[in-house]
Design a protein around this motif. Sequence first.
Motif, mmCIF file in Angstrom:
data_model
loop_
_atom_site.group_PDB
_atom_site.id
_atom_site.type_symbol
_atom_site.label_atom_id
_atom_site.label_comp_id
_atom_site.label_asym_id
_atom_site.label_seq_id
_atom_site.Cartn_x
_atom_site.Cartn_y
_atom_site.Cartn_z
ATOM 1 N N GLN A 154 4.838 7.082 12.961
ATOM 2 C CA GLN A 154 4.419 7.127 13.742
ATOM 3 C C GLN A 154 2.968 5.948 13.017
ATOM 4 O O GLN A 154 2.185 4.736 13.229
ATOM 5 C CB GLN A 154 4.062 6.780 15.146
ATOM 6 N N PHE A 155 2.209 7.090 12.375
ATOM 7 C CA PHE A 155 0.635 6.726 11.809
ATOM 8 C C PHE A 155 1.476 6.374 10.587
ATOM 9 O O PHE A 155 2.615 6.269 9.577
ATOM 10 C CB PHE A 155 -0.191 7.661 11.780
ATOM 11 N N HIS A 156 0.468 5.332 10.039
ATOM 12 C CA HIS A 156 0.288 5.713 8.258
ATOM 13 C C HIS A 156 0.133 6.781 7.327
ATOM 14 O O HIS A 156 -0.883 6.424 6.983
ATOM 15 C CB HIS A 156 -0.157 4.006 8.093
ATOM 16 N N PRO A 157 0.827 7.161 6.587
ATOM 17 C CA PRO A 157 0.394 8.203 5.460
ATOM 18 C C PRO A 157 -0.029 7.666 4.615
ATOM 19 O O PRO A 157 -1.158 8.542 3.933
ATOM 20 C CB PRO A 157 1.677 8.672 5.261
ATOM 21 N N ASN A 173 0.608 -1.783 0.129
ATOM 22 C CA ASN A 173 -0.219 -0.092 -0.339
ATOM 23 C C ASN A 173 1.104 1.182 -0.002
ATOM 24 O O ASN A 173 0.378 2.352 -0.739
ATOM 25 C CB ASN A 173 -0.659 -0.004 1.150
ATOM 26 N N LEU A 174 2.096 1.188 0.332
ATOM 27 C CA LEU A 174 2.724 2.197 0.620
ATOM 28 C C LEU A 174 3.658 2.687 -0.219
ATOM 29 O O LEU A 174 3.939 3.486 -0.847
ATOM 30 C CB LEU A 174 3.618 2.237 2.107
ATOM 31 N N ALA A 175 3.547 1.391 -1.205
ATOM 32 C CA ALA A 175 4.713 1.411 -2.241
ATOM 33 C C ALA A 175 4.016 2.241 -3.262
ATOM 34 O O ALA A 175 3.901 2.595 -3.904
ATOM 35 C CB ALA A 175 5.292 -0.189 -2.820
ATOM 36 N N GLY A 176 2.358 1.573 -3.784
ATOM 37 C CA GLY A 176 1.497 2.003 -4.062
ATOM 38 C C GLY A 176 1.255 3.923 -3.844
ATOM 39 O O GLY A 176 1.356 4.181 -5.424
ATOM 40 N N ALA A 177 1.336 4.322 -3.274
ATOM 41 C CA ALA A 177 1.174 5.654 -2.185
ATOM 42 C C ALA A 177 2.394 6.850 -2.858
ATOM 43 O O ALA A 177 1.854 7.393 -3.294
ATOM 44 C CB ALA A 177 0.890 6.082 -1.079
ATOM 45 N N PHE A 178 3.295 6.115 -2.383
ATOM 46 C CA PHE A 178 4.237 6.606 -3.931
ATOM 47 C C PHE A 178 4.067 6.652 -5.591
ATOM 48 O O PHE A 178 4.600 7.253 -5.995
ATOM 49 C CB PHE A 178 5.825 5.801 -3.677
ATOM 50 N N ALA A 179 3.968 5.059 -5.935
ATOM 51 C CA ALA A 179 4.133 5.515 -7.239
ATOM 52 C C ALA A 179 2.578 6.108 -7.570
ATOM 53 O O ALA A 179 2.925 6.484 -8.735
ATOM 54 C CB ALA A 179 3.176 3.608 -7.729
ATOM 55 N N MET A 180 1.784 6.260 -7.274
ATOM 56 C CA MET A 180 0.470 6.973 -6.983
ATOM 57 C C MET A 180 1.346 9.283 -7.163
ATOM 58 O O MET A 180 0.611 9.773 -7.951
ATOM 59 C CB MET A 180 -0.700 7.632 -6.360
ATOM 60 N N LEU A 181 1.890 9.055 -6.863
ATOM 61 C CA LEU A 181 3.185 10.339 -6.385
ATOM 62 C C LEU A 181 3.459 10.843 -7.968
ATOM 63 O O LEU A 181 4.510 11.754 -7.773
ATOM 64 C CB LEU A 181 3.647 10.433 -5.632
ATOM 65 N N GLY A 182 3.938 9.734 -9.118
ATOM 66 C CA GLY A 182 5.200 9.076 -9.894
ATOM 67 C C GLY A 182 6.563 8.882 -9.630
ATOM 68 O O GLY A 182 6.960 8.955 -10.417
ATOM 69 N N GLU A 183 6.038 8.544 -8.660
ATOM 70 C CA GLU A 183 8.057 7.645 -8.651
ATOM 71 C C GLU A 183 7.631 5.872 -8.733
ATOM 72 O O GLU A 183 6.482 5.884 -8.232
ATOM 73 C CB GLU A 183 8.004 8.071 -6.117
ATOM 74 N N GLU A 184 8.587 5.972 -8.949
ATOM 75 C CA GLU A 184 9.362 4.578 -9.638
ATOM 76 C C GLU A 184 9.975 3.597 -8.188
ATOM 77 O O GLU A 184 10.662 4.796 -7.147
ATOM 78 C CB GLU A 184 10.879 4.140 -10.156
#
Length: 201
Positions: A168-171, A14-25
């Motif tokens: 500490q939380f989940h962004p 999920n965290l990887a997907g959130a960065f991918a949505m911001l255009g990051e590999e």
Amino acid sequence: MILLLDHEDSFTHNLAGAFAMLGEEVRILAAGEATPDQVRQFDPAAIVLSSGAGTPADWPQSLEIVRTFGKEVPTLGVSLGQLIIGEVYGADARRQTRSIRHGKSVAVRHERGGLFAYIPQPFRAMCCHSAVLGRDSLPLELCADAFSVEDGAVMAMRHTAHPVYGLQFHPESVGTERGDRLLAAFLEEAREFRGRQVPNG
């Protein structure tokens, strides 16, 4: 490219997907097998430490990677990742607070510093942890940027000299208000840091 160290946690993708949505590999590397030499081969623009089970002592490879790269590669720790960063920089583990928040939303207040310039005050954040850093556990090198309204637990921190941040939380959770903006702010900080490292022509 973002190198995401996976501490065997279901939220990692999920965290990887959130960065991918911001255009990051994003490349995911098993934290239990990671070495500094592997990280150098990836030459990441930033390192992200995922959430996961256990304590920082259970993940010596991640501790070593933060020690090795914290000064030179922007680093973000999420949940367990924040505790790992705290361990590396001298947070007093004896003063960690037992705080069970598995899938619980908490109200968070922040100091408008670090990654929080455009985040509502207060805001709701989704947590999934069994321990947190207490305010009095942090060394001088770590600055607390956000706190739980309920118990004052440290919900975010940053190093005062190195490009190192903890949440500490989940962004990446839909239960966190403007979590996408927090991740974008980290990416902005990472780009600015790397820009300062490029020698003038």
